[in-house]
Design an enzyme around this catalytic site. Structure first.
Site, PDB file in Angstrom:
ATOM      1  N   HIS A   1       0.848  -1.196   0.000  1.00  0.00           N
ATOM      2  CA  HIS A   1       0.000   0.000   0.000  1.00  0.00           C
ATOM      3  C   HIS A   1       0.882   1.244   0.000  1.00  0.00           C
ATOM      4  CE1 HIS A   1       0.933   0.281   4.215  1.00  0.00           C
ATOM      5  NE2 HIS A   1       0.314  -0.845   4.499  1.00  0.00           N
TER       6      HIS A   1
ATOM      7  N   HIS B   1       4.181   1.421   2.157  1.00  0.00           N
ATOM      8  CA  HIS B   1       5.403   0.790   1.611  1.00  0.00           C
ATOM      9  C   HIS B   1       5.988   1.676   0.511  1.00  0.00           C
ATOM     10  CE1 HIS B   1       2.742  -2.657   2.868  1.00  0.00           C
ATOM     11  NE2 HIS B   1       3.797  -2.836   3.656  1.00  0.00           N
TER      12      HIS B   1
ATOM     13  N   CYS C   1       3.487 -11.493  19.362  1.00  0.00           N
ATOM     14  CA  CYS C   1       2.554 -10.905  18.387  1.00  0.00           C
ATOM     15  C   CYS C   1       2.992 -11.369  17.009  1.00  0.00           C
ATOM     16  CB  CYS C   1       2.547  -9.374  18.459  1.00  0.00           C
ATOM     17  SG  CYS C   1       1.616  -8.658  17.068  1.00  0.00           S
TER      18      CYS C   1
ATOM     19  N   CYS D   1       3.683  -8.532  14.451  1.00  0.00           N
ATOM     20  CA  CYS D   1       4.999  -7.880  14.618  1.00  0.00           C
ATOM     21  C   CYS D   1       6.128  -8.884  14.445  1.00  0.00           C
ATOM     22  CB  CYS D   1       5.163  -7.283  16.013  1.00  0.00           C
ATOM     23  SG  CYS D   1       4.093  -5.911  16.396  1.00  0.00           S
TER      24      CYS D   1
ATOM     25  N   CYS E   1      -1.145  -5.805  21.831  1.00  0.00           N
ATOM     26  CA  CYS E   1       0.047  -5.318  21.127  1.00  0.00           C
ATOM     27  C   CYS E   1      -0.169  -3.850  20.791  1.00  0.00           C
ATOM     28  CB  CYS E   1       0.269  -6.134  19.854  1.00  0.00           C
ATOM     29  SG  CYS E   1       1.152  -5.218  18.588  1.00  0.00           S
TER      30      CYS E   1
ATOM     31  N   HIS F   1      -0.615  -3.423  16.750  1.00  0.00           N
ATOM     32  CA  HIS F   1      -1.748  -4.044  16.058  1.00  0.00           C
ATOM     33  C   HIS F   1      -3.026  -4.114  16.887  1.00  0.00           C
ATOM     34  CE1 HIS F   1       1.866  -5.451  13.866  1.00  0.00           C
ATOM     35  NE2 HIS F   1       1.090  -5.176  12.840  1.00  0.00           N
TER      36      HIS F   1
ATOM     37  N   LYS G   1      -5.418   5.787  10.696  1.00  0.00           N
ATOM     38  CA  LYS G   1      -4.493   4.699  10.397  1.00  0.00           C
ATOM     39  C   LYS G   1      -5.099   3.856   9.274  1.00  0.00           C
ATOM     40  CE  LYS G   1      -1.924   1.079  12.647  1.00  0.00           C
ATOM     41  NZ  LYS G   1      -2.130  -0.273  12.675  1.00  0.00           N
TER      42      LYS G   1
ATOM     43  N   LYS H   1      -7.532  -2.557   7.041  1.00  0.00           N
ATOM     44  CA  LYS H   1      -8.511  -3.288   6.212  1.00  0.00           C
ATOM     45  C   LYS H   1      -9.902  -3.114   6.774  1.00  0.00           C
ATOM     46  CE  LYS H   1      -5.714  -6.997   4.392  1.00  0.00           C
ATOM     47  NZ  LYS H   1      -5.192  -8.197   5.016  1.00  0.00           N
TER      48      LYS H   1
HETATM   49  N1  MSP Z   1       9.598  -7.405   7.181  1.00  0.00           N
HETATM   50  C1  MSP Z   1       9.753  -6.362   8.122  1.00  0.00           C
HETATM   51  C2  MSP Z   1      11.006  -5.569   7.861  1.00  0.00           C
HETATM   52  C3  MSP Z   1      12.275  -6.343   7.852  1.00  0.00           C
HETATM   53  S1  MSP Z   1      13.641  -5.358   7.434  1.00  0.00           S
HETATM   54  C4  MSP Z   1      14.953  -6.297   7.777  1.00  0.00           C
HETATM   55  C5  MSP Z   1       8.552  -5.443   8.043  1.00  0.00           C
HETATM   56  N2  MSP Z   1       7.850  -5.485   6.917  1.00  0.00           N
HETATM   57  S2  MSP Z   1       6.534  -4.627   6.605  1.00  0.00           S
HETATM   58  O1  MSP Z   1       5.995  -5.113   5.371  1.00  0.00           O
HETATM   59  O2  MSP Z   1       5.665  -4.633   7.727  1.00  0.00           O
HETATM   60  O3  MSP Z   1       7.044  -3.205   6.311  1.00  0.00           O
HETATM   61  C6  MSP Z   1       7.166  -2.270   7.309  1.00  0.00           C
HETATM   62  C7  MSP Z   1       7.691  -1.003   6.680  1.00  0.00           C
HETATM   63  O4  MSP Z   1       6.836  -0.584   5.598  1.00  0.00           O
HETATM   64  C8  MSP Z   1       7.677   0.169   7.624  1.00  0.00           C
HETATM   65  O5  MSP Z   1       8.801   0.197   8.479  1.00  0.00           O
HETATM   66  C9  MSP Z   1       7.692   1.302   6.628  1.00  0.00           C
HETATM   67  O6  MSP Z   1       8.941   1.422   6.054  1.00  0.00           O
HETATM   68  C10 MSP Z   1       6.693   0.814   5.599  1.00  0.00           C
HETATM   69  N3  MSP Z   1       5.329   1.139   5.982  1.00  0.00           N
HETATM   70  C11 MSP Z   1       4.288   0.270   6.112  1.00  0.00           C
HETATM   71  N4  MSP Z   1       3.176   0.964   6.455  1.00  0.00           N
HETATM   72  C12 MSP Z   1       3.464   2.276   6.565  1.00  0.00           C
HETATM   73  C13 MSP Z   1       2.729   3.436   6.857  1.00  0.00           C
HETATM   74  N5  MSP Z   1       1.446   3.420   7.108  1.00  0.00           N
HETATM   75  N6  MSP Z   1       3.386   4.615   6.869  1.00  0.00           N
HETATM   76  C14 MSP Z   1       4.723   4.701   6.605  1.00  0.00           C
HETATM   77  N7  MSP Z   1       5.444   3.615   6.337  1.00  0.00           N
HETATM   78  C15 MSP Z   1       4.855   2.388   6.304  1.00  0.00           C
HETATM   79  O7  MSP Z   1       8.321  -4.724   8.995  1.00  0.00           O
END
Ligand code: MSP
Length: 505
Positions: A22, A25, A130, A133, A148, A151, A302, A305
């Site tokens: 989304h 990312h 969790c 996480c 958590c 979440h 935030k 879904k």
């Molecule tokens: N797989 C782990 C990271 C491992 S790195 C060695 C992870 N993955 S994740 O898919 O949950 O991605 C988290 C990251 O995605 C966040 O730290 C951020 O960089 C980005 N984001 C996901 N949702 C976000 C927002 N709503 N806002 C900003 N960044 C976001 O954690």
């Protein structure tokens, strides 16, 4: 400059493949892309890594829910992340998947290095986990009702015999490192948060799972009955991607340590505390900077879904174009802090900053050059924009993207004001051709400089602008694109289609 000094290695987190990507990312990957492109602009060789995190309970369960094997499942979702990066015009040079052999081999070597240091031991453990996480919590860190904090779900009680990593042993070493490197974590308040955790002391953590309970992971070297904890596995991607674990570590030596690991705040702790301890244990250098940004919300909420407000970046791009989206993310909110996405605010920026200020400036300038200068670059004039570039470089290298865009837009507005002040059409009527030429050269060369300055943010727009101005971004004879006077008199200009066409809805 040594070889290492002209290298810049930057990473995003590797994303979990349990669900589709989304705009959150996209935000991280685009932020890292802005920096990667800026570093290339100032002449560095850039290695830019992203990828997918494919092991662990969360992924195993997501695959189960879809009734497919985990490998089939991760192959499919990982591809959507890869496609998304292309759609976002994110200039990654490598994409790592934790299910790839190059990663598995390197992660196992890393484990062995930590074990050889005496930092891994086995013990029975019971704790609250969790799955979202992929992390154990101690009760004091849970929210009210034992949920958590990220979440807002109740963690699960896990009880098994695992391998542990002596994280506690590194508390003092990391503290010292923080003291010696006050800018290790950006922004500074994020370093302070980590310092507080250090002051409380780090605790050893479980770094494996019983393979009978969770088999979807990298086998622990020498003990197939256990798989690596997904974070221990995932963090090593930053080194396995550059050849840690290869017989020949030339590539690794050229790129490590990384210049910047970029991520959002919820995983800062893993990167600023656990990862440095793991690296110290394996005898490797620490990354130069951990870059932490806030969370992106949608219309003040935030993304979730259940609320149904998860924004797919593809939809935004279809409507406004990729560059408007990229621009908005960094113009609207200061990088580092939390920020809010809304279509309404994006539309306002699209119309005013992009359409009116920048798009019209290019259109008017090219149109006047056609009318008054035969569609060619007029005689060169001198100009001094050193201060602009100094400030631009300073803001960009400090991740102050909003400030950088502000000063670019001051420049844009300054040029619009120049047109209003000099009124080239009147000067032309009055036969003041030198005045006309001087004004137009200032506008054209100014636009060329602006096209360079916006390039990290809006690469496609920059390309269109430079094409209209008859300037080749990749021409090796221009080794410093920030100099004044690179547009040569007599050079052809081409009327450009509107950079930001009027929105239809
Ligand atoms: N797989 C782990 C990271 C491992 S790195 C060695 C992870 N993955 S994740 O898919 O949950 O991605 C988290 C990251 O995605 C966040 O730290 C951020 O960089 C980005 N984001 C996901 N949702 C976000 C927002 N709503 N806002 C900003 N960044 C976001 O954690």
């Amino acid at each position: 400059m040594s070889t290492r000094d002209d290298h810049y290695y930057i990473t995003t987190p590797i994303y979990y493949v349990n669900a589709a990507a989304h705009i959150g990312h996209a935000y991280t990957s685009i932020a890292a892309d802005v920096m990667a492109r800026f570093q290339r602009l100032v002449g560095l060789q850039v290695n830019f890594l992203t990828g997918t995190d494919e092991h662990g309970q969360k992924i195993a369960r997501a695959a189960e829910a879809k009734n497919v094997g985990p490998q089939t499942f991760v192959d499919e979702v990982s591809q959507t992340f890869r496609d998304l990066h292309a759609g976002l015009n994110v200039s990654v040079t490598d994409f790592i998947r934790t299910s790839e052999p190059r990663h598995i081999k390197g992660a196992q070597k890393f484990w062995e290095a930590a074990a050889a240091r005496g930092d891994i031991y086995k013990k029975s453990y019971e704790g609250l986990y969790c799955v979202n996480c992929e992390q154990f919590y101690i009760e004091k860190d849970l929210d009210e009702g034992g949920l958590c904090p990220i979440h807002r779900k109740a963690p699960e009680l896990l009880s098994e015999e695992n391998y542990f990593f002596r994280l506690s042993k590194y508390t003092d070493a990391i503290k010292k490192y923080f003291d010696a490197h006050p800018n290790f974590v950006f922004p500074h308040n994020r370093q302070k948060e980590m310092q507080q955790i250090l002051d409380d002391g780090l605790e050893d953590i479980s770094i494996s799972r019983d393979a009978k309970k969770l088999s979807w992971g990298i086998p622990v070297p020498g003990d197939d009955a256990q798989v690596m904890y997904v974070w221990f596995d995932a963090l090593t991607n930053y080194v396995t991607a550059i050849g840690y674990g290869d017989a020949d570590e030339k590539m690794f030596d050229a790129w490590w340590p990384a210049n910047a690991h970029v991520m959002a705040k919820e995983i800062n702790r893993f990167h600023s505390l656990l990862w440095p301890a793991m690296l110290m244990s394996a005898g490797l250098a620490l990354p130069k900077q951990i870059v932490v940004h806030g969370w992106l919300t949608v219309d003040g909420q935030k993304m979730s879904k259940s609320i149904g407000n998860v924004v797919n970046p593809i939809d935004v791009i279809e409507k406004y174009g990729i560059d408007a989206f990229r621009f908005f993310l960094f113009r609207e909110m200061p990088f580092g802090a939390d920020g809010d996405f809304s279509n309404l605010k994006l539309e306002q920026r699209y119309r005013s900053d992009l359409g009116n200020d920048l798009g019209n400036l290019l259109m008017r300038t090219i149109a006047m050059s056609e009318k008054f200068c035969d569609g060619r670059v007029p005689l060169e004039t001198t100009g001094d924009h050193q201060e602009f570039w100094d400030r631009y470089r300073e803001h960009m290298s400090r991740w102050e993207f909003q400030r950088a865009l502000e000063i670019i837009w001051d420049y844009v507005r300054g040029l619009n004001q120049l047109i209003d002040r000099e009124k080239p059409w009147t000067a032309h009527k009055e036969g003041r051709s030198e005045d006309v030429a001087r004004t137009l050269y200032t506008l054209l060369e100014g636009l060329r400089q602006i096209a360079i300055a916006v390039q990290p943010f809006m690469p496609a727009t920059s390309e269109k602008m430079l094409e209209a101005l008859g300037f080749d971004f990749f021409d090796p004879k221009f080794d410093n694109l920030m100099e004044w006077g690179l547009l040569k008199s007599g050079g052809p200009l081409t009327p450009a289609p509107p950079l930001f066409p009027q929105l239809t809805v």
